[in-house]
Design an enzyme around this catalytic site. Structure first.
Site, short mmCIF file in Angstrom:
data_model
loop_
_atom_site.label_atom_id
_atom_site.label_comp_id
_atom_site.label_asym_id
_atom_site.label_seq_id
_atom_site.Cartn_x
_atom_site.Cartn_y
_atom_site.Cartn_z
N ILE A 18 0.81 -1.29 -0.11
CA ILE A 18 0.01 -0.12 -0.11
C ILE A 18 0.93 1.33 0.01
O ILE A 18 0.45 2.20 -0.77
CB ILE A 18 -0.82 -0.03 1.31
CG1 ILE A 18 -1.85 -1.01 1.14
CG2 ILE A 18 -1.84 1.35 1.50
CD1 ILE A 18 -2.74 -1.41 2.52
N TYR A 156 -3.36 -6.80 16.69
CA TYR A 156 -3.46 -5.92 15.48
C TYR A 156 -4.77 -5.26 15.58
O TYR A 156 -4.84 -3.83 15.48
CB TYR A 156 -3.51 -7.02 14.32
CG TYR A 156 -3.75 -6.23 12.92
CD1 TYR A 156 -2.51 -5.78 12.40
CD2 TYR A 156 -4.96 -5.94 12.29
CE1 TYR A 156 -2.63 -4.98 11.11
CE2 TYR A 156 -4.88 -5.32 11.07
CZ TYR A 156 -3.75 -4.99 10.45
OH TYR A 156 -3.86 -4.26 9.08
N LYS A 160 -5.04 -0.98 15.75
CA LYS A 160 -5.67 -0.36 14.46
C LYS A 160 -7.04 0.34 15.11
O LYS A 160 -7.18 1.50 14.73
CB LYS A 160 -6.20 -1.26 13.73
CG LYS A 160 -4.93 -1.91 12.81
CD LYS A 160 -4.19 -0.93 12.08
CE LYS A 160 -2.95 -1.47 11.15
NZ LYS A 160 -2.06 -0.64 10.44
N ILE A 191 -6.35 -5.91 1.26
CA ILE A 191 -5.67 -5.43 0.16
C ILE A 191 -4.46 -6.49 -0.37
O ILE A 191 -3.81 -7.00 0.53
CB ILE A 191 -4.90 -4.01 0.38
CG1 ILE A 191 -5.88 -3.00 1.04
CG2 ILE A 191 -4.55 -3.47 -0.93
CD1 ILE A 191 -7.20 -2.92 0.44
P1 NAP Z 1 3.38 -4.74 3.36
O1 NAP Z 1 3.14 -4.95 2.08
O2 NAP Z 1 3.97 -5.70 4.20
O3 NAP Z 1 4.39 -3.35 3.59
C1 NAP Z 1 4.56 -2.79 4.89
C2 NAP Z 1 5.88 -2.09 4.89
O4 NAP Z 1 6.13 -1.68 6.01
C3 NAP Z 1 6.73 -3.04 4.39
O5 NAP Z 1 7.79 -2.63 3.26
C4 NAP Z 1 7.71 -3.33 5.81
O6 NAP Z 1 9.03 -3.49 5.51
C5 NAP Z 1 7.30 -2.24 6.59
N1 NAP Z 1 7.82 -2.04 7.84
C6 NAP Z 1 7.48 -2.96 8.74
N2 NAP Z 1 7.65 -2.66 10.08
C7 NAP Z 1 8.40 -1.41 9.51
C8 NAP Z 1 8.87 -0.39 10.68
N3 NAP Z 1 9.26 -0.75 11.84
N4 NAP Z 1 9.36 0.70 10.37
C9 NAP Z 1 9.32 1.01 8.85
N5 NAP Z 1 8.72 0.26 8.06
C10 NAP Z 1 8.22 -0.97 8.56
O7 NAP Z 1 2.00 -4.45 4.03
P2 NAP Z 1 0.59 -3.78 3.51
O8 NAP Z 1 -0.37 -4.47 3.14
O9 NAP Z 1 1.29 -2.62 2.39
O10 NAP Z 1 0.22 -2.60 4.66
C11 NAP Z 1 0.35 -1.34 4.81
C12 NAP Z 1 -0.32 -0.73 5.88
O11 NAP Z 1 -1.73 -1.13 5.63
C13 NAP Z 1 -0.15 -1.47 7.28
O12 NAP Z 1 -0.35 -0.56 8.30
C14 NAP Z 1 -0.98 -2.35 7.38
O13 NAP Z 1 -1.66 -2.78 8.81
C15 NAP Z 1 -2.36 -1.68 6.62
N6 NAP Z 1 -3.61 -2.70 5.92
C16 NAP Z 1 -3.42 -3.67 5.25
C17 NAP Z 1 -4.19 -4.38 4.83
C18 NAP Z 1 -3.89 -5.52 3.89
O14 NAP Z 1 -4.88 -6.39 3.63
N7 NAP Z 1 -3.01 -5.69 3.18
C19 NAP Z 1 -5.51 -4.24 5.32
C20 NAP Z 1 -5.73 -3.08 6.23
C21 NAP Z 1 -4.73 -2.32 6.64
P3 NAP Z 1 9.61 -5.04 5.52
O15 NAP Z 1 9.04 -5.69 4.74
O16 NAP Z 1 11.03 -4.77 5.50
O17 NAP Z 1 9.15 -5.64 6.98
#
Ligand code: NAP
Length: 263
Positions: A18, A156, A160, A191
């Site tokens: 995202i 989580y 959130k 997502i």
């Molecule tokens: P993602 O693909 O795992 O991307 C998250 C990024 O955050 C990764 O690059 C990760 O790095 C980085 N990260 C993790 N810990 C960190 C830290 N301590 N400091 C800085 N960066 C850090 O996840 P995403 O699905 O894009 O999710 C992004 C946001 O949307 C999150 O807050 C998640 O909870 C929220 N969200 C996601 C979904 C979904 O279904 N995907 C739904 C609702 C909300 P590494 O890969 O190196 O760990």
């Protein structure tokens, strides 16, 4: 003119999923973007892609749980592009947690450190950086699980849900102080990102779903619209919240969930 022309944005966790989608959309709308991520190489890759497409971006290594990393990130944004005007607290983790009765305190604290402490530190840094400037926007990425509960993710859901109300508290503080800073939370449904892939693998490994493909179909069926979301779906909402089009929105929650929470 792009919808974010003249704005300087910092997006955390922007090396993947995202955050990567938001960084790309911001740049294509004319913003200068600081692409921050725990993974320096991923941040550099995303920034280089944006620059190759004619946008303005720089990659940065940042752990959102470390106070000193926030000081460095804001200073870098200022040095590269000028005053920060948009901050997206996107970085997060979503481990497939144990049930509450067996969840360790260390696991609980790890999730809250990244998903809640990180948002607090970011919002604090954002307010300090933006309070004397022109209009600012802070966007905190929560989840449908900041609105409703689920199993297998008590840590989580707690984080959130806290992000949702913390964002309202920050919005009220900024308004009361007379700062031109808006703070809103954004609540995605599921997502299609690496986080989801990892979650499906973990659920399969723990026997919660028979296999990732079946798990994906089950999760998809929770969205009345009939599909999972994409980073582009969330980026469109994040562009709106960053832009002056949402100038009258603060302390609000923007739900982009394919109808997940409409039931
Ligand atoms: P993602 O693909 O795992 O991307 C998250 C990024 O955050 C990764 O690059 C990760 O790095 C980085 N990260 C993790 N810990 C960190 C830290 N301590 N400091 C800085 N960066 C850090 O996840 P995403 O699905 O894009 O999710 C992004 C946001 O949307 C999150 O807050 C998640 O909870 C929220 N969200 C996601 C979904 C979904 O279904 N995907 C739904 C609702 C909300 P590494 O890969 O190196 O760990």
């Amino acid at each position: 003119m792009g919808r974010l022309q003249g704005k300087v944005a910092l997006v955390t966790g922007a090396g993947s999923g995202i955050g990567e989608g938001i960084a790309a959309a911001y740049a294509s709308e004319g913003a200068c973007v600081v692409v921050a991520d725990l993974d320096a190489a991923a941040a550099a890759r995303v920034a280089a892609t944006i620059v190759a497409q004619g946008g303005k971006a720089v990659g940065l290594a940042q752990d959102v749980t470390r106070e000193q990393d926030w000081d460095a990130a804001v200073a870098r944004a200022q040095a590269e592009f000028g005053d920060l005007s948009v901050l997206v607290n996107n970085a997060g983790i979503a481990p497939c947690a144990d049930p509450i009765e067996t969840l360790s305190l260390a696991d609980w604290r790890r999730t809250l450190a990244v998903n809640l402490d990180g948002v607090f530190l970011g919002t604090r840094a954002g307010i300090r950086a933006m309070r004397a400037g022109a209009a600012g926007s802070i966007i905190n990425i929560s989840s449908v699980y900041g609105l409703v509960g689920t199993t297998r993710a008590p840590d989580y859901v707690a984080a959130k849900g806290a992000v949702r109300l913390f964002s309202k508290a920050a919005a009220l503080e900024c308004a009361e102080a007379g700062y031109r800073i808006r703070v809103n939370s954004l609540h995605p449904g599921f997502i299609d990102t690496p986080m989801l892939e990892r979650g499906l693998e973990q659920m399969s490994g723990k026997g919660i779903v028979p296999d990732p493909v079946t798990g994906r179909a089950a999760i998809t069926s929770l969205h009345p619209i009939g599909r999972l979301g994409t980073p582009t779906d969330i980026a469109a909402a994040a562009v709106y919240l960053a832009s002056d089009e949402s100038a009258f929105m603060t302390g609000a929650e923007l739900v982009v969930d394919g109808g997940y929470t409409a039931r």
